[in-house]
Design an enzyme around this catalytic site. Structure first.
Site, PDB file in Angstrom:
ATOM      1  N   CYS A 115      39.025  86.885 -44.443  1.00 54.34           N
ATOM      2  CA  CYS A 115      38.315  86.608 -45.531  1.00 54.34           C
ATOM      3  C   CYS A 115      37.273  87.394 -45.693  1.00 54.34           C
ATOM      4  O   CYS A 115      36.687  87.566 -46.761  1.00 54.34           O
ATOM      5  CB  CYS A 115      37.813  85.051 -45.342  1.00 54.34           C
ATOM      6  SG  CYS A 115      39.452  83.908 -45.158  1.00 54.34           S
ATOM      7  N   HIS A 251      32.125  83.957 -50.879  1.00 53.74           N
ATOM      8  CA  HIS A 251      33.706  83.702 -50.411  1.00 53.74           C
ATOM      9  C   HIS A 251      34.111  82.135 -50.499  1.00 53.74           C
ATOM     10  O   HIS A 251      32.991  81.480 -50.245  1.00 53.74           O
ATOM     11  CB  HIS A 251      34.142  84.017 -49.026  1.00 53.74           C
ATOM     12  CG  HIS A 251      35.575  83.496 -48.456  1.00 53.74           C
ATOM     13  ND1 HIS A 251      36.563  83.858 -49.042  1.00 53.74           N
ATOM     14  CD2 HIS A 251      35.603  82.923 -47.250  1.00 53.74           C
ATOM     15  CE1 HIS A 251      37.265  83.139 -48.409  1.00 53.74           C
ATOM     16  NE2 HIS A 251      36.893  82.778 -47.136  1.00 53.74           N
ATOM     17  N   ASN A 281      41.054  78.510 -51.236  1.00 50.84           N
ATOM     18  CA  ASN A 281      40.581  79.620 -50.485  1.00 50.84           C
ATOM     19  C   ASN A 281      41.674  80.950 -50.641  1.00 50.84           C
ATOM     20  O   ASN A 281      42.729  80.728 -50.088  1.00 50.84           O
ATOM     21  CB  ASN A 281      40.417  79.477 -49.052  1.00 50.84           C
ATOM     22  CG  ASN A 281      39.947  80.346 -47.860  1.00 50.84           C
ATOM     23  OD1 ASN A 281      39.979  81.796 -48.433  1.00 50.84           O
ATOM     24  ND2 ASN A 281      39.542  80.100 -46.941  1.00 50.84           N
TER      25      ASN A 281
HETATM   26  O1  UT7 Z   1      37.799  81.410 -44.909  1.00 54.73           O
HETATM   27  C1  UT7 Z   1      37.935  81.452 -43.632  1.00 54.73           C
HETATM   28  C2  UT7 Z   1      36.826  80.536 -43.259  1.00 54.73           C
HETATM   29  N1  UT7 Z   1      37.340  79.045 -43.313  1.00 54.73           N
HETATM   30  C3  UT7 Z   1      36.328  78.448 -43.397  1.00 54.73           C
HETATM   31  O2  UT7 Z   1      35.259  78.597 -43.643  1.00 54.73           O
HETATM   32  C4  UT7 Z   1      36.936  76.804 -43.265  1.00 54.73           C
HETATM   33  C5  UT7 Z   1      35.733  76.018 -42.555  1.00 54.73           C
HETATM   34  N2  UT7 Z   1      36.325  74.769 -42.602  1.00 54.73           N
HETATM   35  C6  UT7 Z   1      36.278  73.808 -43.484  1.00 54.73           C
HETATM   36  O3  UT7 Z   1      36.342  74.083 -44.596  1.00 54.73           O
HETATM   37  C7  UT7 Z   1      36.579  72.251 -42.981  1.00 54.73           C
HETATM   38  O4  UT7 Z   1      36.283  72.060 -41.429  1.00 54.73           O
HETATM   39  C8  UT7 Z   1      37.817  71.659 -42.965  1.00 54.73           C
HETATM   40  C9  UT7 Z   1      38.091  71.441 -44.838  1.00 54.73           C
HETATM   41  C10 UT7 Z   1      38.984  72.537 -43.045  1.00 54.73           C
HETATM   42  C11 UT7 Z   1      37.986  70.298 -42.718  1.00 54.73           C
HETATM   43  O5  UT7 Z   1      37.091  69.435 -42.970  1.00 54.73           O
HETATM   44  P1  UT7 Z   1      36.274  68.481 -41.876  1.00 54.73           P
HETATM   45  O6  UT7 Z   1      35.128  67.712 -42.477  1.00 54.73           O
HETATM   46  O7  UT7 Z   1      35.656  69.645 -40.695  1.00 54.73           O
HETATM   47  O8  UT7 Z   1      37.541  67.551 -41.169  1.00 54.73           O
HETATM   48  P2  UT7 Z   1      37.940  67.543 -39.598  1.00 54.73           P
HETATM   49  O9  UT7 Z   1      38.755  68.621 -39.478  1.00 54.73           O
HETATM   50  O10 UT7 Z   1      36.981  67.394 -38.842  1.00 54.73           O
HETATM   51  O11 UT7 Z   1      38.949  66.424 -39.734  1.00 54.73           O
HETATM   52  C12 UT7 Z   1      38.341  65.320 -40.112  1.00 54.73           C
HETATM   53  C13 UT7 Z   1      39.641  64.224 -40.206  1.00 54.73           C
HETATM   54  C14 UT7 Z   1      40.629  64.234 -39.220  1.00 54.73           C
HETATM   55  O12 UT7 Z   1      41.247  63.035 -38.754  1.00 54.73           O
HETATM   56  P3  UT7 Z   1      40.543  62.326 -37.481  1.00 54.73           P
HETATM   57  O13 UT7 Z   1      40.736  62.785 -36.460  1.00 54.73           O
HETATM   58  O14 UT7 Z   1      39.034  62.103 -37.770  1.00 54.73           O
HETATM   59  O15 UT7 Z   1      41.033  60.664 -37.625  1.00 54.73           O
HETATM   60  C15 UT7 Z   1      41.665  65.124 -39.634  1.00 54.73           C
HETATM   61  O16 UT7 Z   1      43.100  64.572 -39.000  1.00 54.73           O
HETATM   62  O17 UT7 Z   1      40.611  64.586 -41.521  1.00 54.73           O
HETATM   63  C16 UT7 Z   1      41.785  64.694 -41.182  1.00 54.73           C
HETATM   64  N3  UT7 Z   1      42.366  65.476 -41.957  1.00 54.73           N
HETATM   65  C17 UT7 Z   1      43.128  65.372 -42.909  1.00 54.73           C
HETATM   66  N4  UT7 Z   1      43.199  64.163 -43.819  1.00 54.73           N
HETATM   67  C18 UT7 Z   1      43.733  63.996 -44.979  1.00 54.73           C
HETATM   68  C19 UT7 Z   1      42.498  66.647 -41.721  1.00 54.73           C
HETATM   69  N5  UT7 Z   1      43.114  67.336 -42.668  1.00 54.73           N
HETATM   70  C20 UT7 Z   1      43.311  66.451 -43.706  1.00 54.73           C
HETATM   71  C21 UT7 Z   1      43.846  66.336 -45.087  1.00 54.73           C
HETATM   72  N6  UT7 Z   1      44.314  65.205 -45.591  1.00 54.73           N
HETATM   73  N7  UT7 Z   1      44.589  67.495 -45.706  1.00 54.73           N
END
Ligand code: UT7
Length: 324
Positions: A115, A251, A281
Site C-alpha cells: 500500500c 492511502h 482499499n
Molecule cells: O492498506 C494496508 C493497511 N491496512 C489497514 O490499514 C487496515 C487496518 N485495519 C482496519 O481497517 C480494521 O482493523 C478492519 C476494518 C480490518 C477491522 O475493523 P476492526 O474494528 O479492527 O474489527 P476487528 O478485526 O477487531 O473485528 C471485530 C469483529 C470480530 O468479531 P468478534 O470477534 O468481535 O465477535 C470480527 O469477526 O468484527 C467481525 N468481523 C466482521 N463482521 C461482519 C470482521 N470482519 C467482518 C465483516 N462483517 N466483514
C-alpha cells in the site's frame, strides 16, 4: 548552479466498470452493509473484468496522465510501477506497460511496497530526475487485489478493490521562492511486523500465488502512529508547518484511520481527500487515484501544498510533500 525539481505535470486514473457493493458481498460472506460502512466507511469497490490486468489498467491510467501533462510516449525515459499484484512473476509490470504505451527510452521497473508502493515509486522517480538520470517519468500505482483475496474470509475480502492511478513527472528548474514540484519525501519499513499483513504464497515458497492475510486491528494501531510520524517528519524536513498544508491525500484503507490521523495531528478534515467509500482499499493505486480525483474536480490548484501518505504491508510507510 541551476537546481532541478521533479514537477507533477499530469495525473490519470483507471477504474474497472464492475461495481461490487456491500450488499453484493453480504450474499457471498457473513457480513452486512451496516458493518462494513461503520467499521471502514466503504460502500462499494471496483473489480477488474476477466480481461483486465494490472498492466492493462496501469497503461490506461498512464495514458491519461500523459495526455493531461501534454507529453507523448516518446518523451518518457523512466517508468516506475508500484504493485503487489504484477501480471507475471517476471518481467516487471513496468516493462509490460512500457511496451503497451510504446515507450522505448530509459528504464522500467517495479517497486513492491504494497500500500506504500506509490510513495516508494514517486521517491525513486524523483531521485532519478534530481540526479539527471531521467527527464520525464511515469509513476504508476496499479493493483488487481481481487485476484489475491480469499473470498471466504469476511475479515479481508470486504476491504479491497482494483484500479490504477498515475502521475507524469517532468524535470523543471527549481524556483528559488516557493518551488513547485516534489519538495521532499520520507520512507520507512519495519520487517518485524511482516506477519501482520502478508500473502501466504509465492514462487520460492508455496509455488502458488497465495491469498492476503491480515491482522486488521493490529495493522490499524500501527497505521495511525506511523502515518502521523511520517507527516510530521516530511513537513519538518521541508520547513513547512502542518497547518499550511492545503490538501492531504492519504492511502485509503479505512475512513476511521483517516479520521484518527486527522484528530491526532489536528488536521482540518475538510482538507483530507477521501475516496475510500467508492474505491475501497486499492493498495498502491489508492493515493494516485485520490490525487487524480482532487486534481480533476478542481480542489487541488497550482501552488497548493499537497501531502501524500501511506502505510501497508512490510510494514512499510511514508509521506511525500509536493507544491502543485
Ligand atoms: O492498506 C494496508 C493497511 N491496512 C489497514 O490499514 C487496515 C487496518 N485495519 C482496519 O481497517 C480494521 O482493523 C478492519 C476494518 C480490518 C477491522 O475493523 P476492526 O474494528 O479492527 O474489527 P476487528 O478485526 O477487531 O473485528 C471485530 C469483529 C470480530 O468479531 P468478534 O470477534 O468481535 O465477535 C470480527 O469477526 O468484527 C467481525 N468481523 C466482521 N463482521 C461482519 C470482521 N470482519 C467482518 C465483516 N462483517 N466483514
Amino acid at each position: 548552479m541551476t537546481e532541478i525539481i521533479a514537477r507533477i505535470a499530469g495525473t490519470g486514473a483507471y477504474l474497472p466498470a464492475r461495481v461490487l457493493t456491500n450488499d453484493d458481498l453480504a450474499r457471498i460472506v457473513d457480513t452486512s452493509d451496516e458493518w462494513i460502512r461503520a467499521r471502514t466507511g466503504i460502500r462499494e469497490r471496483r473489480i477488474a473484468a476477466e480481461d483486465e490486468t494490472t498492466a492493462s489498467m496501469g497503461a490506461e491510467a498512464a495514458r491519461a496522465a500523459l495526455a493531461a501533462a501534454g507529453l507523448s510516449p516518446a518523451d518518457i525515459d523512466l517508468v516506475v510501477v508500484a504493485t503487489a499484484t504484477p501480471d507475471n512473476t517476471f518481467p516487471a509490470t513496468a516493462a509490460l506497460i512500457q511496451n503497451r504505451l510504446g515507450v522505448r527510452a530509459g528504464a522500467a521497473y517495479d517497486v513492491h511496497a504494497v500500500c506504500s508502493g506509490f510513495l516508494y515509486a514517486l521517491t525513486a522517480a524523483d531521485n532519478a530526475i534530481a540526479r539527471g538520470q531521467a527527464r520525464n517519468a511515469l509513476v504508476i500505482g496499479a493493483e488487481t487485489f481481487s485476484r489475491i483475496l480469499d473470498w471466504t474470509d469476511r475479515s479481508t475480502c470486504v476491504l479491497f478493490g482494483d484500479g490504477a492511478g498515475a502521475v507524469a513527472l517532468t524535470a523543471a528548474v527549481r524556483e528559488e521562492a516557493a518551488p513547485r514540484g516534489v519538495l521532499g519525501s520520507y520512507l520507512r519499513a519495519d520487517g518485524r511486523y511482516a506477519d501482520l499483513l502478508y500473502v501466504d504464497g509465492g514462487p520460492s515458497t508455496t509455488k502458488t500465488v497465495g491469498h492476503l492475510r491480515m491482522q486488521g486491528n493490529q495493522v490499524f494501531r500501527h497505521a495511525v502512529t506511523n502515518i502521523a510520524e511520517a507527516i510530521e517528519k516530511v513537513c519538518a524536513d521541508a520547513g513547512v508547518a502542518i497547518a499550511d498544508i492545503d490538501w492531504f491525500v492519504p492511502h485509503q484503507a479505512n475512513q476511521r484511520i483517516l479520521e484518527a490521523v486527522a484528530r491526532r495531528l489536528g488536521l482540518d478534515e475538510g482538507r483530507v481527500v477521501s475516496t475510500v467509500a467508492r474505491h475501497g482499499n486499492t493498495s498502491a493505486a489508492s493515493v494516485p487515484l485520490a490525487l487524480h480525483e482532487a486534481v480533476a474536480d478542481g480542489r487541488i490548484k497550482a501552488g497548493d501544498l499537497v501531502l501524500m501518505e501511506a502505510m501497508g504491508g512490510g510494514l512499510t510507510w511514508g509521506a511525500a510533500l509536493v507544491r502543485w
